[in-house]
Design an enzyme around this catalytic site. Structure first.
Site, PDB file in Angstrom:
ATOM      1  CG  LEU A 163      24.593 -67.417  16.854  1.00 44.29           C
ATOM      2  CD1 LEU A 163      25.442 -66.907  17.994  1.00 44.29           C
ATOM      3  CD2 LEU A 163      25.254 -68.612  16.200  1.00 44.29           C
ATOM      4  CG  LEU A 278       7.563 -56.255  24.642  1.00 46.07           C
ATOM      5  CD1 LEU A 278       6.063 -56.511  24.779  1.00 46.07           C
ATOM      6  CD2 LEU A 278       7.791 -54.836  24.109  1.00 46.07           C
ATOM      7  N   GLY A 281      14.843 -51.804  30.888  1.00 43.14           N
ATOM      8  CA  GLY A 281      16.020 -51.863  31.740  1.00 43.14           C
ATOM      9  C   GLY A 281      17.115 -50.935  31.282  1.00 43.14           C
ATOM     10  CB  CYS A 288      24.477 -58.310  17.246  1.00 39.79           C
ATOM     11  SG  CYS A 288      25.472 -59.718  16.727  1.00 39.79           S
TER      12      CYS A 288
HETATM   13  C1  UDX Z   1      21.262 -60.621  19.106  1.00 42.76           C
HETATM   14  C2  UDX Z   1      20.081 -61.211  18.324  1.00 42.76           C
HETATM   15  O1  UDX Z   1      19.035 -61.586  19.223  1.00 42.76           O
HETATM   16  C3  UDX Z   1      20.530 -62.398  17.501  1.00 42.76           C
HETATM   17  O2  UDX Z   1      19.447 -62.915  16.732  1.00 42.76           O
HETATM   18  C4  UDX Z   1      21.623 -61.869  16.599  1.00 42.76           C
HETATM   19  O3  UDX Z   1      22.020 -62.741  15.635  1.00 42.76           O
HETATM   20  C5  UDX Z   1      22.799 -61.369  17.421  1.00 42.76           C
HETATM   21  O4  UDX Z   1      22.311 -60.309  18.225  1.00 42.76           O
HETATM   22  P1  UDX Z   1      22.573 -61.152  21.355  1.00 42.76           P
HETATM   23  O5  UDX Z   1      23.208 -59.825  21.117  1.00 42.76           O
HETATM   24  O6  UDX Z   1      23.424 -62.310  21.666  1.00 42.76           O
HETATM   25  O7  UDX Z   1      21.687 -61.576  20.074  1.00 42.76           O
HETATM   26  O8  UDX Z   1      21.567 -61.020  22.584  1.00 42.76           O
HETATM   27  P2  UDX Z   1      20.029 -60.667  22.784  1.00 42.76           P
HETATM   28  O9  UDX Z   1      19.421 -61.737  23.597  1.00 42.76           O
HETATM   29  O10 UDX Z   1      19.359 -60.323  21.515  1.00 42.76           O
HETATM   30  O11 UDX Z   1      20.127 -59.370  23.706  1.00 42.76           O
HETATM   31  C6  UDX Z   1      20.724 -58.164  23.246  1.00 42.76           C
HETATM   32  C7  UDX Z   1      20.663 -57.104  24.305  1.00 42.76           C
HETATM   33  O12 UDX Z   1      19.328 -56.675  24.524  1.00 42.76           O
HETATM   34  C8  UDX Z   1      21.197 -57.532  25.669  1.00 42.76           C
HETATM   35  O13 UDX Z   1      21.994 -56.487  26.186  1.00 42.76           O
HETATM   36  C9  UDX Z   1      19.955 -57.722  26.509  1.00 42.76           C
HETATM   37  O14 UDX Z   1      20.186 -57.490  27.877  1.00 42.76           O
HETATM   38  C10 UDX Z   1      19.041 -56.661  25.913  1.00 42.76           C
HETATM   39  N1  UDX Z   1      17.610 -56.951  26.090  1.00 42.76           N
HETATM   40  C11 UDX Z   1      17.056 -58.064  25.521  1.00 42.76           C
HETATM   41  C12 UDX Z   1      16.813 -56.061  26.800  1.00 42.76           C
HETATM   42  O15 UDX Z   1      17.296 -55.045  27.317  1.00 42.76           O
HETATM   43  N2  UDX Z   1      15.474 -56.329  26.908  1.00 42.76           N
HETATM   44  C13 UDX Z   1      14.891 -57.434  26.342  1.00 42.76           C
HETATM   45  O16 UDX Z   1      13.670 -57.602  26.474  1.00 42.76           O
HETATM   46  C14 UDX Z   1      15.710 -58.327  25.628  1.00 42.76           C
END
Ligand code: UDX
Ligand code: UDX
Length: 472
Positions: A163, A278, A281, A288
């Site tokens: 999640l 993708l 930033g 996680c």
């Molecule tokens: C993540 C996993 O997606 C989830 O499946 C797992 O169980 C827990 O860890 P979460 O940490 O809640 O979830 O957020 P997520 O939406 O995955 O984003 C993680 C980080 O990546 C954020 O800091 C977000 O800003 C960054 N991100 C995400 C990017 O920089 N670029 C993207 O394209 C997507």
């Protein structure tokens, strides 16, 4: 749900993962008891107040009031014929990147001390834990049973969560897959029963968490506990690496004058690659990706195995934070004495979670360099203030207040609210309308039209003649 299908489920640890899981299972019709060692959390949840900011949680707290209790103790729960006990306590990182399993082991020990000999129990490792933890939990429970000289029937299964914070309930109710790692068929069958409404999607969706229109049925992946444990780390490391990869290309895009948004769009349309994750930033944070990549690398080191791709993903992410500072240095020249406004303290939008958020490092570095730092976040300010009292930050009440008399604004979280701020009116209130968009959230053309010196990540600076690819 028919009464015969209803299970008694205990969840230990009502943080983001435990609370979401418990409320979803209660909503689906199971009877839930929750245990948390933090009395403040228990007291609030008991009164129907959510302890975390997450879409739909408060509504489910109300809807499931008769199905769930929060003030249980583990011995009491095991006394009351629990079928499934879900371990969802924190698994923090140690200094060396290893995962601290002391809370998980503490729960295992208590299970061993209180397990009823006559009642089979499925013990679920829901927390993200290194390979071998299911076996470790099994051993600890067995040791306690031996001490008591009782026989107990239990099966430790690995059932990782996938999640995302900000859409935690949505991801729990409408997952792509459910992974169950177990050595025993009977425990797989109990978990199949527990997740039956999700697997068949035959429940009425909660009002606040509608079912996606194009949803197929989730797959049930059954495997060994070890494969399930590795699978979870692989998924997170892969996603983290995907983001780092696009961030690495974003750096090159800046050098050659390409636009990473257009590159990513064109690349993501290849279904083998996919468009999700993708967005270039300020890089990834949260509870996680940073912890899990560190833990995976630690496991590899224990086996004398190098993982250059995962190591590089971590390094690129670290560099990404510093890019923000470099951009400020380039545009402001002198940071000392400047006032920098930070927009966004949570590690991603729609959550108040600040764990490993880019803001921590960026603001820490700016203060170190002698800047005055103002900050605003729609929901995470109290949490940030309480967690980092040593950072001398002026918290603002709005985007406008953050911008007022600032020398630069830096956007670090892609909150939707920031898209709709009155940017045109804000520009004249700044001392220097420098805008570093650390999430490529805003329209460069409009921002420049309104007088900002706008810099994104991996995007043309606006000074040269750039042909748009215009991919349709
Ligand atoms: C993540 C996993 O997606 C989830 O499946 C797992 O169980 C827990 O860890 P979460 O940490 O809640 O979830 O957020 P997520 O939406 O995955 O984003 C993680 C980080 O990546 C954020 O800091 C977000 O800003 C960054 N991100 C995400 C990017 O920089 N670029 C993207 O394209 C997507
Ligand atoms: C945690 C892990 O960090 C993550 O790796 C895992 O996948 C799931 O569990 P999260 O739910 O975000 O994620 O953790 P956190 O919000 O810190 O919640 C843990 C909860 O467990 C807290 O409410 C804490 O009070 C409780 N807890 C912790 C216990 O009840 N007993 C303990 O011994 C330790």
């Amino acid at each position: 749900m028919k009464p015969s299908e209803r299970l008694n489920v205990t969840v230990v640890g009502t943080g983001y993962v435990g609370l979401t899981t418990a409320l979803a299972l209660a909503y689906l019709g199971h009877r839930l008891q929750c245990v948390d060692k933090n009395p403040e959390i228990v007291e609030k949840l008991d009164r129907g107040i959510s302890t975390i900011y997450e879409q739909g949680l408060e509504e489910l707290l109300t809807d499931t009031r008769n199905q769930i209790s929060f003030n249980g103790s583990l011995p009491e729960c095991l006394d009351q014929n629990t079928d499934v006990l879900i371990i969802a306590v924190g698994t923090p990182s140690k200094e060396n990147g290893d995962t601290d399993l002391c809370y998980v082991e503490e729960v295992a020990r208590e299970i061993g001390r209180n397990l009823l000999p006559e009642k089979p129990l499925v013990v679920v490792n829901k927390s993200t834990v290194p390979v071998g933890t299911a076996r470790r939990v099994d051993t600890v429970i067995r040791e306690e049973l031996e001490r008591r000289q009782v026989e107990g029937k239990f099966s430790v299964t690995s059932n990782p969560e996938f999640l995302r914070e900000g859409s935690a309930l949505h991801d729990t109710l409408y997952p792509d897959r459910i992974v169950v790692g177990s050595e025993e068929v009977w425990s797989v069958n109990i978990l199949r029963q527990m997740y039956a409404p999700i697997l068949s999607q035959d429940f009425t969706p909660p009002r606040a968490v509608p079912r996606p229109e194009s949803m197929g049925l989730p797959a049930l992946v059954t495997t060994t506990p070890t494969s399930a444990e590795l699978l979870k780390y692989t998924a997170n490391a892969f996603l983290a690496a995907k983001i780092s990869f696009i961030n690495e290309i974003a750096g090159l895009a800046e050098k050659v004058g390409a636009d990473i948004k257009e590159v990513a769009r064109g690349v993501g349309l290849d279904h083998r690659i996919g468009s999700a994750f993708l967005n270039a930033g300020a890089g990834w944070g949260g509870s996680c990706f940073p912890k899990d990549t560190r833990s995976l690398l630690h496991t590899a080191r224990q086996y004398g195995y190098e993982m250059p791709l995962t190591s590089a993903a971590v390094e690129v992410n670290r560099r990404q934070r510093m890019k923000i500072i470099e951009k400020l240095q380039e545009s402001l020249k002198v940071i000392r004495g400047s006032t920098i406004g930070i927009l966004g303290l949570s590690f991603k939008p729609n959550t108040d979670d600040i764990r490993e958020s880019p803001a921590i490092e960026v603001m820490g570095e700016l203060l170190e360099l002698g800047a005055r730092v103002k900050a605003y976040d729609p929901v995470a300010m109290d949490k940030y203030r309480n967690t980092y009292p040593e950072q001398d930050i002026n918290y603002a009440a709005s985007v406008e207040e953050t911008a007022q008399n600032s020398d630069a604004l830096v956007l670090l979280t892609d909150w939707e609210q920031f898209i709709h701020a009155p940017w045109k009116d804000i520009a004249p209130t700044m001392r220097h309308p420098i805008f570093i968009d650390g999430r490529n959230l805003l329209q460069p053309e409009s921002m420049r039209q309104w007088g900002y010196q706008y810099l994104g990540i991996g995007r043309p600076t606006g000074s040269g003649f750039i042909n748009s690819l215009n991919i349709t």
